[in-house]
Design an enzyme around this catalytic site. Structure first.
Site, PDB file in Angstrom:
ATOM      1  CG  ASP A 328     -57.252  17.910  34.772  1.00  0.00           C
ATOM      2  OD1 ASP A 328     -57.721  16.936  34.165  1.00  0.00           O
ATOM      3  OD2 ASP A 328     -57.498  19.095  34.463  1.00  0.00           O
ATOM      4  CD  GLU A 357     -56.097  14.480  31.270  1.00  0.00           C
ATOM      5  OE1 GLU A 357     -56.996  14.200  30.467  1.00  0.00           O
ATOM      6  OE2 GLU A 357     -56.030  15.592  31.836  1.00  0.00           O
TER       7      GLU A 357
END
Ligand code: CA
Length: 616
Positions: A328, A357
């Site tokens: 993330d 990400e």
């Protein structure tokens, strides 16, 4: 047996208050480890009242204490063991305070050789789902006593009840659809007072949220997925955790979180990290500011923090058998520390893959985060194999809403973007997608969902261009969602996953025609793509736009797949002369319809926004 019990009782008595009352409270992470890992050093974190004041002794064959770290908070102790050559075994960690002795049981397990760490690449298609919103397979765990959030309902920010039992039930649906990997948003416990459903505020890195199931349920899910030929990519969050995480509530010391563990907001300007003109304050704010106040920002530059996070990844791979990681908010974490994390994981599991990400809307910015990037300094290699192609997502969501010209409108913008792929170290390892849980759905409203050509062209591009495609649950059912109505609108329940659902995509009951057609089109293309080496490994060659039509081919070992997309809102007869090198025969089969297409004429008649995938 009796004697053992008796001596245990005696031992307990001898341990006095420290041991007797605290024994159950010493938290050990990781709870166990394995013999025979590449990395020979093991960090064991002990957490419990006053544990940091103990002398430590380990008497076990092949195991030596390398070093001990005692942070300012005496409730923590970090023991570094050298395991070189240690066999699988159980042993005690002896903690002594004066005459009081406590023994913490530990185990080095035998590594098993079950399927794990397979990695993922362009031969795969990932299916992103949000567990709470996917399928509720067990109503009994919707609310779990002892956790801070004690409600479940249908409000956008509430827990809806989806779980691992539901994900396991849905594996047949996913296998039938033709995806080869599943990426659930984080499953680790988020014991937060509210908004805990999305999973990005982890409060214990080693624990599956009981509302999804147990750690064992997760292992069983991974095993069941593997049996159906589906890989599992685990979502991890190392930039920040939930403010109810014990590591924040009872800080080891103030260096565990950025800004001396005091909240300071990031301005989200992550481009500053790779910007040669950026002032230091902006780059510092991007990486050291906190994402939001209830998500404290972990300091990966602290070597003890980094080791804790690295081991957590290795533990989940070895324990649950996952095949890949999605990390993330990647650029918000420390770049050099995360490079070490990538190297440690890939050293242990060479076939593994990791996607970060990287939410940046231009190719230079995304490229900067990929391993061996030509636009990043050689002495600051990210080591991250896969990055997310957010620029392509933006184009796929806008180009199809305008007529194509030969220069800068419609499909010409995709041609233009792909012509710049030299900026990427490895375009074949980009994660490509139409939407995810943080963006508008591909259909932003019902009107767009009802334009079948739009989805057909976008999905065809996604599944036949370079990269590793990722679908978002529900896009295959033409679900529409718009971020202006809040995140909940992007994360609606999967039809058929919840009690009372009339429409059931899992069984196919009551699917409206649009849902069925979208599903069947998706399934057809996915099943054709699965195992297709030309798409997975073939070259990509494309033609400059002509007549508003985009033509490209994938080629491998004498095999050719040619894609023709009419970007016009009118029929077009495509002059075939210039495409001879990707039309090796006078006839081909259109994969999307099964029709035979005659290519012997001077021009090929294309319908409004027609898409052809020609296999020779
Ligand atoms: Ca449930």
């Amino acid at each position: 047996m009796k004697q053992t019990l008796l001596s245990l009782l005696v031992l307990f008595n001898c341990l006095s208050v420290f041991a007797a009352s605290r024994r159950g409270e010493v938290q050990v992470q990781p709870a166990f480890w394995w013999s025979g890992m590449e990395e020979q050093t093991l960090q064991i974190m002990l957490h419990g009242p006053g544990v940091g004041q103990s002398e430590v002794n380990v008497a076990a064959p092949g195991i030596a204490i390398d070093s001990i770290h005692r942070p300012a908070n005496t409730n923590y102790l970090f023991i570094y063991l050298n395991l070189r050559g240690a066999a699988p075994q159980k042993f005690d960690i002896e903690l002594r305070q004066g005459r009081r002795v406590q023994r913490v049981a530990y185990e080095l397990r035998q590594r098993d050789h079950s399927v794990k760490a397979q990695g993922f690449d362009a031969s795969d298609v990932l299916y992103l789902l949000m567990p709470d919103r996917f399928v509720n397979g067990n109503k009994d765990n919707d609310v779990v006593k002892g956790l801070r959030e004690q409600t479940s309902g249908q409000e956008p920010d509430a827990r809806h009840g989806g779980d691992l039992a539901g994900m396991t039930l849905a594996l047949d649906y996913l296998a039938d659809l033709g995806v080869t990997a599943v990426w659930p948003t984080p499953l680790q416990v988020n014991d937060m007072p509210s908004h805990s459903y999305h999973g990005y505020a982890i409060t214990d890195y080693y624990q599956i949220d009981p509302r999804y199931g147990s750690n064992e349920d997760y292992c069983n899910f991974v095993r069941a997925a593997h049996e159906k030929g589906i890989k599992v990519v685990q979502d991890m969050v190392f930039n920040h955790c939930g403010s109810e995480n014990f590591l924040f509530r009872d800080l080891p010391d103030s260096t565990w979180f950025n800004n001396r563990s005091v909240y300071k907001q990031t301005a989200y300007r992550i481009a500053a990290v790779g910007d040669s003109h950026a002032v230091e304050a902006d780059a510092d704010n991007a990486q050291n500011g906190w994402f939001v106040s209830v998500m404290p920002d972990l300091n990966q530059r602290n070597p003890h923090v980094l080791r804790y996070l690295i081991q957590n990844s290795l533990w989940w791979i070895e324990y649950a058998g996952i095949d890949g990681i999605r990390q993330d908010t990647y650029p918000y974490a420390d770049r050099r520390a995360m490079a070490q994390w990538n190297e440690a994981v890939l050293r242990e599991y060479p076939r593994f893959n990791i996607v970060g990400e990287t939410w940046i809307n231009h190719n230079v910015g995304v490229s900067f985060w990929q391993k061996n990037s030509p636009v990043a300094p050689a002495d600051n290699n990210s080591q991250l194999p896969t990055v997310m192609d957010f620029p392509l997502m933006g184009l796929l969501n806008s180009c199809l809403d305008e007529p194509t010209n030969d220069w800068d409108k419609g499909l010409a913008r995709i041609y233009e973007y792909l012509s710049q792929d030299i900026v990427y170290a490895d375009p074949s390892r980009l994660l490509t997608f139409l939407s995810n849980h943080d963006t508008d759905r591909f259909a932003r409203n019902e009107a767009q969902a009802n334009q079948p050509h739009r989805y057909r062209q976008a999905l065809t591009l996604l599944l036949t261009l370079r990269g590793i495609p990722q679908l978002y649950y529900g896009d295959e059912l033409a679900m529409a969602g718009n971020k202006s109505k809040g995140d909940g609108a992007l994360r609606m329940n999967f039809p058929g996953g919840f009690e009372g659902d009339k429409v059931n995509a899992l069984t196919g009951e009551n699917l409206p025609p649009l849902m069925r057609e979208t599903h069947d089109f998706t399934r057809r293309l996915l099943r054709w793509r699965k195992g297709n080496e030309v798409i997975a490994r073939g070259t990509l060659r494309h033609f400059a736009i002509n007549q508003g039509v985009y033509v490209y081919a994938r080629q491998l070992g004498g095999r050719t797949v040619t894609v023709i997309l009419n970007g016009n809102d009118r029929p077009e007869c495509l002059q075939l002369g210039r495409y001879a090198e990707v039309l090796p025969a006078a006839e081909a089969t259109d994969v999307l319809t099964g029709r035979r297409i005659d290519l012997s004429q001077d021009c090929l008649q294309l319908g409004v926004r027609e898409t052809l995938v020609l296999e020779f």
